[in-house]
Scaffold this active site. Structure first.
Site, mmCIF file in Angstrom:
data_model
loop_
_atom_site.group_PDB
_atom_site.id
_atom_site.type_symbol
_atom_site.label_atom_id
_atom_site.label_comp_id
_atom_site.label_asym_id
_atom_site.label_seq_id
_atom_site.Cartn_x
_atom_site.Cartn_y
_atom_site.Cartn_z
ATOM 1 N N ALA A 178 10.986 -13.966 -50.394
ATOM 2 C CA ALA A 178 11.823 -12.893 -50.943
ATOM 3 C C ALA A 178 11.624 -12.883 -52.456
ATOM 4 O O ALA A 178 12.557 -13.105 -53.223
ATOM 5 C CB ALA A 178 13.281 -13.114 -50.576
ATOM 6 N N ILE A 179 10.391 -12.657 -52.849
ATOM 7 C CA ILE A 179 10.064 -12.618 -54.279
ATOM 8 C C ILE A 179 10.835 -11.469 -54.931
ATOM 9 O O ILE A 179 11.436 -11.634 -55.991
ATOM 10 C CB ILE A 179 8.540 -12.404 -54.485
ATOM 11 C CG1 ILE A 179 7.730 -13.497 -53.759
ATOM 12 C CG2 ILE A 179 8.210 -12.345 -55.971
ATOM 13 C CD1 ILE A 179 7.960 -14.909 -54.225
ATOM 14 N N LYS A 219 -0.266 -6.402 -57.358
ATOM 15 C CA LYS A 219 1.145 -6.638 -57.080
ATOM 16 C C LYS A 219 1.942 -5.371 -57.375
ATOM 17 O O LYS A 219 1.576 -4.575 -58.227
ATOM 18 C CB LYS A 219 1.619 -7.787 -57.964
ATOM 19 C CG LYS A 219 2.962 -8.353 -57.576
ATOM 20 C CD LYS A 219 3.147 -9.762 -58.109
ATOM 21 C CE LYS A 219 4.618 -10.154 -58.029
ATOM 22 N NZ LYS A 219 5.139 -9.910 -56.647
ATOM 23 N N CYS A 243 9.083 -2.914 -48.234
ATOM 24 C CA CYS A 243 9.405 -4.261 -48.695
ATOM 25 C C CYS A 243 10.816 -4.622 -48.246
ATOM 26 O O CYS A 243 11.759 -3.919 -48.590
ATOM 27 C CB CYS A 243 9.317 -4.379 -50.214
ATOM 28 S SG CYS A 243 9.832 -6.025 -50.775
ATOM 29 N N GLY A 248 -1.960 -9.027 -41.904
ATOM 30 C CA GLY A 248 -0.976 -9.764 -41.114
ATOM 31 C C GLY A 248 -1.649 -10.912 -40.399
ATOM 32 O O GLY A 248 -2.260 -10.730 -39.361
ATOM 33 N N GLY A 299 -4.045 -12.074 -46.838
ATOM 34 C CA GLY A 299 -2.860 -12.263 -47.658
ATOM 35 C C GLY A 299 -2.444 -13.717 -47.775
ATOM 36 O O GLY A 299 -3.040 -14.493 -48.520
ATOM 37 N N SER A 309 -1.597 -6.958 -51.309
ATOM 38 C CA SER A 309 -0.661 -6.893 -52.424
ATOM 39 C C SER A 309 0.362 -8.021 -52.344
ATOM 40 O O SER A 309 0.871 -8.341 -51.269
ATOM 41 C CB SER A 309 0.067 -5.551 -52.408
ATOM 42 O OG SER A 309 0.938 -5.462 -53.508
ATOM 43 N N ILE A 365 0.224 -4.517 -41.592
ATOM 44 C CA ILE A 365 1.669 -4.345 -41.620
ATOM 45 C C ILE A 365 2.257 -5.064 -42.830
ATOM 46 O O ILE A 365 1.614 -5.948 -43.403
ATOM 47 C CB ILE A 365 2.329 -4.938 -40.333
ATOM 48 C CG1 ILE A 365 2.066 -6.433 -40.216
ATOM 49 C CG2 ILE A 365 1.852 -4.203 -39.113
ATOM 50 C CD1 ILE A 365 2.747 -7.159 -39.056
ATOM 51 N N ASN A 366 3.474 -4.687 -43.191
ATOM 52 C CA ASN A 366 4.221 -5.455 -44.166
ATOM 53 C C ASN A 366 4.834 -6.665 -43.448
ATOM 54 O O ASN A 366 4.634 -6.840 -42.248
ATOM 55 C CB ASN A 366 5.317 -4.587 -44.796
ATOM 56 C CG ASN A 366 5.581 -5.002 -46.251
ATOM 57 O OD1 ASN A 366 5.625 -6.199 -46.542
ATOM 58 N ND2 ASN A 366 5.735 -4.040 -47.122
#
Lengths: 304, 262, 304, 262
Positions: free
Chosen positions: C70-71, C45, C130, C243, C265, C21, C191-192
């Site tokens: 940092a969208i 997204k 996020c 990741g 990603g 995403s 992971i994020n």
């Protein structure tokens, strides 16, 4: 002529560039390859009450952007450290403060090592965040309450400047910072390695005998800057920043984010000259930007 | 010890993935002794890549020579350096071989393990510090893995015995085969000797066993992945009777009787 | 012929290689540059109830080993997503499951988006981690109790396979894993990004308008593998691992550590072909190692 | 859109840090229109480095030409590619300029901003799709920053007006100075026109103001740092009347009246 002296919670450093624990042995091994006149402090390898053998081999793996290690704090005990290592360091290296990095398997263990140090070293850095030992290390750094307890115990045991080295893998650094503050710490060291793992896909086994290890090196720097920034906004305690310092720019980012001094670690393995490069680059930056002292850089971000 | 900004003098392929690298490094060349190593920063690798350790094959006239095989990412990248390139070479590092020998000096090398042995043989021949003859026992998978044999022979008075797994040079078998013949004849003659070895772990173990078994001195050069090369990181550990020893400081050359094998 | 089908908590994936995403838009933008026949799922997204403008510029900064962004979850709201985006995706891309990534500013917000999705997508991934939005996002992922509450609310609102995407910056992933398990999640996404910050030292300002951002890319892979390994040992829930996947080796490490599938990603930005390269490499690996199905790789470490 | 494995045909320094790169990319050259861009993977950078976007200067005979200036790490590394090298070039990307013009076509470029304008001028001259004359207004700090002027002149029928900050070429001042003279004479003549601009932000803003101020159509090509180039990441945002628009998809060419300036 830029004033490069900084005071890290009572530790007088001739320059803001230290050597990080675990990457500089006991301070004298790099003689001949490092310009000690530009070094602000040596943080020695972790010490506990008794000698410790460390982990089985293999203990490290090179990864893109750095290194994953699980040395496991192999080291001589505090008695040998005080009887042989410290005097030898003092004889070999003049004018560079020595910081003892300590750890233990119990609160009492931490306190005992700290007490034994007396005033034979210039400061103590508590490692409560090593990801590579089963008992001790990170177990004391994961919970703010437990952290406060062990820091308070060490505080009672020593009058030396007391630094606490914190783990990066936390949702927020603030409660840990507060716990150190309340327990009487004089400064913070940020950050320790990030827990990591590498797998040998052909043999289908973890590369490290310890299975997991700690990630250090260039790739973790942006994460370290963020934690230093968060910590600085939460406390007046001075910060020794480390994590991916490979040049002056990396160090200056730390200072602007709020660090009082920086430590060079993994980069030293590739380039022992990095300590001098970082020092020279900071001085040049101060001259260019018109700062009389490196102390003026601390937290000097122009925000919004 | 210094981290010398050296200059590459020559860099040649010598067949089967082996290369010979010569660098101008006066301080290093002056100070290094046989069995010690240098820690090289590989220019073609990323800024954060670790250094690679290499034992010294020869040191003379302000230059040092390294003999290495392309075995991975680091040695592959090192292969790209050209004469005239700058190269950061730190050293001399570690504990080398003793430069004297009470009796016959039996040098046992596997593959590029002969590198430090050549430097040792050269010094022993020049100094006459070996009370007996200097003999090389070199082994490899095939003939192509037997390196610098001509250089050993050119030293004069170094007897050379070869062994290859496929029999393409010397006896067909392991380097310990001709070594055992030698050990038997030495014992029968009641002659004293010491063993100096460098090569793959199984060979080193076999040689160390023979040294301790015959009660002779054995000097074993261990090859381990290293990080710092100077003793600060404790990554290149070899178990010894004194515990976990660092190959970069207590080694790479250990006394056979001190080594503990898993 | 290796069987590449995997089941991720009820989501049937034709291959174990998904798009993560935030790095693959709404799934159709890369048409022409990506081989969709090797793609196991598209994670769209982030979507919330209303359209969201995201953060101010600059929104990203390239760093060694990756990217700090940092969208701020800019996106169309759920209504537009369902009315235009999903039908367009279905028309353009046949046979690749679509996972809706959802977030909210409140527990109710999460539940509302999930409910509105109905069965128009193939699965839902909750983003509770996020680092780049003030309200919502990571605030729900930092405390296992709060996490359990929001997951339970979404669970009530949908019968679709439910994935929860967790944050890496925790002392231990286990309590978060347990909270998801107890609240009825079907799978975990790990992971994020890692919270990070970059400073422009010449202008002395944070590079990102949002001040801090999230670190992704090659450098974080060893940290992600460790978290996947820890999570897999703590739960039977299948794991979608992401990741720093830049090649098949990275993906296979994830599978061996316990992931059922992987997501590519940040690497896609540099090389859209990476998805096919990872798929091909996994198949080749299975043939070489004698695995009939990629499912046999999951957690297939030979440990001491 | 494709991610084409292209081959470098030529790569020349054209002075003052500017370079011209020509690659063989048939699918791309066939499809690309003026104002669109390509996203290039820079071989000399590390595997995780982002691509770099470049607008197309020319596309003909299966080849595309890029005109760029070395402004950072990426363009410096791109400078290392040599004829014959493989290059991943993704495109065509983004929304370009309209290829017709209701009246005089006023092309306004700053520095390497003339790159997409040359491609546009070439197409307008060839198609005759401009109802009026095609005029180029090029500005830069010095003469060295005025690029490809000879190429514009070689198109035939393209009137060229130059401006430099130091007066080393054309009028001394900003490119908007000769543009304003033109706008006045066009208004006095009651002639219709459209403006097409590419260059630094302050110039684009000044030009956009003139377009909206005169009620003429203005087509502004915005230059933003990008990540994906295809609209998935939302990093290259330009504020417009429709909100936060992506320069890589809704742009890089925007209608002047849609742009919102901070």
């Amino acid at each position: 002529m830029t004033d490069t002296k900084v005071n890290l919670g009572g530790l007088e450093m001739p320059t803001p560039v230290a050597a990080a624990s675990g990457t500089f042995g006991y301070g004298f091994e790099y003689l001949g390859a490092v310009d000690y006149s530009k070094l602000g402090a040596v943080t020695a390898k972790g010490i506990r009450t008794e000698p410790w053998p460390g982990n089985a081999m293999p203990r490290h793996c090179e990864v893109p952007g750095g290194l994953v290690n699980a040395i496991g704090l192999q080291g001589t005990g505090v008695d040998h450290f005080l009887e042989y290592t410290v005097p030898w360091y003092r004889q070999q290296v003049a004018g560079v403060p020595l910081v003892a990095n300590i750890w233990g398997a119990s609160v009492e263990g931490y306190a005992e090592v700290a007490a034994k140090m007396g005033d034979s070293v210039d400061a103590i850095e508590m490692n409560v965040s090593c990801p590579n030992v089963k008992a001790g290390g990170h177990t004391f750094g994961q919970d703010p309450a437990v952290l406060g307890e062990v820091v308070a115990a060490v505080r009672k045991a020593t009058r030396l400047p007391l630094l606490v080295k914190l783990a990066p893998n936390v949702p927020s650094i603030v409660p840990y910072v507060k716990a150190c503050e309340d327990a009487g710490a004089d400064a913070l060291s940020l950050i320790n390695t990030i827990p990591a793992m590498v797998i040998d896909i052909e043999r289908r086994v973890p590369v490290l005998a310890n299975v997991t290890g700690g990630l250090s090196g260039r790739g973790i720097h942006p994460a370290a800057v963020k934690l230093v920034y968060d910590a600085h906004r939460a406390t007046k305690l001075p910060i020794l920043a480390m994590g991916g310092v490979y040049g002056a720019k990396d160090a200056i980012e730390f200072l602007l984010a709020g660090a009082t001094a920086v430590a060079v670690g993994t980069a030293t393995f590739t380039n022992p000259g990095v300590i001098a490069e970082v020092y020279d680059g900071i001085v040049t930056y101060c001259e260019r930007q018109g700062f009389a002292s490196v102390r003026d850089l601390v937290g000097a971000l122009k925000e919004g | 010890m210094t981290d010398e900004k050296s200059t590459v003098v020559s860099h040649e392929e010598i067949g089967s993935g082996y290369r010979r690298l010569v660098v101008e490094a006066p301080a290093l060349a002056e100070a290094v002794t046989p069995g010690q190593f240098v820690h090289v920063r590989v220019p073609a690798l990323e800024a954060s890549a670790l250094r690679r350790p290499f034992s010294v094959f020869d040191a003379e006239g302000g230059r040092i020579t390294i003999l290495y095989k392309e075995v991975g990412r680091g040695t592959a990248a090192l292969g790209q350096v050209r004469p005239g390139d700058a190269l950061n070479v730190m050293g001399p590092l570690g504990r080398g071989f003793p430069e004297k020998c009470d009796g016959a000096a039996l040098l046992v090398g596997g593959g590029y393990g002969v590198a430090p042995l050549y430097f040792l043989a050269k010094r022993l021949v020049a100094s006459g510090a070996a009370a007996g003859p200097v003999k090389l026992f070199a082994g490899g998978r095939t003939k192509a893995d037997l390196l610098a044999i001509d250089r050993f022979e050119a030293l004069g008075g170094v007897e050379v015995r070869l062994a290859t797994n496929d029999g393409s040079a010397g006896v067909k078998g392991l380097v310990t085969d001709p070594l055992d013949d030698e050990l038997i004849s030495l014992r029968n003659a009641g002659s004293r000797f010491e063993i100096f070895a460098c090569g793959p772990d199984p060979m080193l173990r076999a040689v160390a066993m023979r040294a301790t078994g015959t009660g002779a001195k054995g000097w074993i050069s261990m090859d381990r992945h290293m990080i710092c090369g100077v003793g600060v990181c404790y990554a290149c550990i070899q178990k010894t009777v004194r515990g976990n020893s660092r190959c970069c400081v207590e080694g790479p050359v250990f006394a056979a009787e001190d080594l503990v094998w898993d």
